[in-house]
Design a protein around this motif. Structure first.
Motif, PDB file in Angstrom:
ATOM      1  N   LYS A 273       0.812  -1.220   0.000  1.00 58.64           N
ATOM      2  CA  LYS A 273       0.000   0.000   0.000  1.00 58.64           C
ATOM      3  C   LYS A 273       0.844   1.268   0.000  1.00 58.64           C
ATOM      4  O   LYS A 273       0.346   2.342  -0.282  1.00 58.64           O
TER       5      LYS A 273
ATOM      6  N   LYS B 287      -8.564  -0.219  -4.609  1.00 60.84           N
ATOM      7  CA  LYS B 287      -9.080  -0.656  -3.303  1.00 60.84           C
ATOM      8  C   LYS B 287      -8.637  -2.080  -2.946  1.00 60.84           C
ATOM      9  O   LYS B 287      -8.295  -2.361  -1.807  1.00 60.84           O
TER      10      LYS B 287
ATOM     11  N   ARG C 159      -4.556  -2.424  -2.654  1.00 53.71           N
ATOM     12  CA  ARG C 159      -3.968  -1.692  -1.526  1.00 53.71           C
ATOM     13  C   ARG C 159      -3.660  -2.616  -0.344  1.00 53.71           C
ATOM     14  O   ARG C 159      -2.776  -2.348   0.454  1.00 53.71           O
TER      15      ARG C 159
END
Length: 70
Positions: free
Chosen positions: A28, A37, A40
């Motif tokens: 991340k 999303k 990450r």
């Protein structure tokens, strides 16, 4: 008197040690992964282990893994 006898030294008594280190990194922190999303939460890990046995058997063990939730 010994009940079992073998010329194979692999069947003899021995001691062994296993030492290792692990590196685990979350992706991340990389800007490309921050935008996505799912990516990450991705992680990469690298393991190194050294196996030593008194019978002369030695081994280097390397593992690489990738984790991505879905």
């Amino acid at each position: 008197m010994e009940e079992y006898i073998s010329a194979d030294d692999k069947l003899s008594a021995f001691t062994a040690n296993l030492f290792g280190i692990k590196f685990d990194y979350g992706l991340k922190g990389i800007s490309w992964f921050k935008k996505n999303k799912i990516l990450r939460e991705a992680r990469v890990d690298i393991n190194y282990e050294r196996y030593i046995q008194t019978t002369g058997l030695h081994a280097n063990i390397i593992q690489v893994g990738y984790y991505m939730p879905f």
